[in-house]
Write a protein that holds these residues in place. Structure first.
Motif, PDB file in Angstrom:
ATOM      1  N   GLY A  30      64.241  71.799  30.092  1.00  0.00           N
ATOM      2  CA  GLY A  30      64.623  71.178  31.357  1.00  0.00           C
ATOM      3  C   GLY A  30      65.884  70.319  31.261  1.00  0.00           C
ATOM      4  N   GLN A  73      52.014  70.955  31.654  1.00  0.00           N
ATOM      5  CA  GLN A  73      53.335  71.325  31.152  1.00  0.00           C
ATOM      6  C   GLN A  73      54.009  70.105  30.531  1.00  0.00           C
ATOM      7  N   ARG A 110      57.957  64.932  31.550  1.00  0.00           N
ATOM      8  CA  ARG A 110      59.308  65.309  31.129  1.00  0.00           C
ATOM      9  C   ARG A 110      59.772  64.297  30.083  1.00  0.00           C
ATOM     10  N   TRP A 141      58.163  69.218  29.617  1.00  0.00           N
ATOM     11  CA  TRP A 141      59.548  69.685  29.719  1.00  0.00           C
ATOM     12  C   TRP A 141      60.437  68.795  28.855  1.00  0.00           C
ATOM     13  N   GLY A 152      58.586  73.642  28.453  1.00  0.00           N
ATOM     14  CA  GLY A 152      59.723  74.081  29.247  1.00  0.00           C
ATOM     15  C   GLY A 152      61.018  73.433  28.819  1.00  0.00           C
TER      16      GLY A 152
END
Length: 316
Positions: free
Chosen positions: A65, A34, A10, A36, A63
């Protein structure tokens, strides 16, 4: 072997475009599943950042987020999602949540009925992405290019985690400490049970802060700076899990952050990170999501995670 594990990172939208793209490309090349990107108000625009990432990465899923239904209407959320799904070749995941009341207040936006408003947004956005018209909307109120995408709920409270289990494809629970995962998982499971859904079809990352470096002391200092800044805003019931309360963080400096406070995240050398992560895997986590600060040198930290942490976890 720990089969079926997934890993994500992230990234905050306070980074420059070039730096954010560089981190995502390292993650893309290193086997992360992934990436984010946050959408905190008054920083860089996540829709723009995600569009750039869609063009500059090859296989990693990207993504948001998170987006919220207060500053972005569900119609525009659906437009953003469908367009990013098209641009990315089907790699986009929508993270949706009520957002932080304090930050919305900066823009004069009242966060009313967060649970109900979030549920309504998920329903309307999913309806639009499927090419249908939400209930009560005008006949023209439908997306002209249907493009379904997974919807994740950003959630920390028991009720919001339960809602995620009922209506979402995944959840993004911020865990302070990481070991709160077992409780969050059970709260999601209650929602899954109410809706008669299978947990195997639900993506539940264990989302925690991590700071890793070959210099363990430097890694801990990087996390201490983040904890000193945000600690007083943490939910009291989460702090209580490590014997803390918001007052413990009042006017605290990074050099005053204790080992107990550092336990709210994961910090140290690769072996320390591996050990804490193995505990999460033993508790049932099948997706580990590493969040900022990542380390004193974020680029080196992502590479270190890829080279020295993920292989050991996959072989755990």
């Amino acid at each position: 072997m720990s089969a079926g594990l997934r890993f994500s990172i992230r990234i905050n939208n306070d980074l420059s475009v070039d730096r954010l793209v560089g981190l995502a490309r390292i993650a893309d090349a290193s086997g992360f599943d992934q990436v984010w990107v946050s959408n905190d108000l008054f920083l860089r625009s996540a829709p723009v950042l995600l569009t750039v990432l869609a063009e500059r990465t090859e296989r990693i899923h990207i993504g948001a987020g998170i987006f919220n239904p207060y500053s972005i209407h569900p119609a525009e959320l659906a437009m953003l999602t469908a367009t990013l799904q098209e641009v990315s070749g089907g790699r986009f995941r929508l993270g949706l949540a009520a957002g932080a009341a304090e930050f919305l207040n900066w823009a004069g936006i009242a966060r009313e009925r967060p649970l109900a408003r979030t549920a309504e947004a998920v329903r309307d956005v999913r309806t639009l992405l499927n090419g249908e018209r939400p209930a009560g909307w005008a006949p023209e109120g439908h997306l002209r290019f249907p493009m379904p995408a997974p919807i994740y709920l950003g959630a920390m409270s028991p009720r919001m985690l339960g809602l995620a289990g009922e209506i979402a494809d995944g959840a993004l629970p911020l865990l302070y400490p990481p070991e709160h995962f077992a409780t969050a998982r059970d709260q999601v499971q209650q929602g899954l049970d109410r809706a008669g859904r299978d947990a195997a079809d639900f993506d539940l990352p264990a989302c925690f802060w991590v700071s890793v470096d070959t210099d363990a002391a430097a890694a801990k200092l990087a996390l201490a700076e983040k904890i000193a800044y945000y600690g007083a805003a943490f939910a009291p019931y989460l702090l209580s899990r490590v014997g803390l309360e918001p007052a413990d963080f009042k006017d605290i400096r990074p050099d005053q952050v204790s080992e107990r406070m550092l336990a709210l995240g994961i910090a140290g050398g690769p072996e320390e990170v591996v050990e804490r992560c193995r505990g999460l895997i033993a508790a049932g986590a099948r997706h580990l999501s590493f969040g900022p600060p990542l380390g004193p040198d974020p680029e080196a930290a992502v590479a270190l995670l890829a080279d020295e942490v993920l292989p050991k976890l996959r072989g755990a």
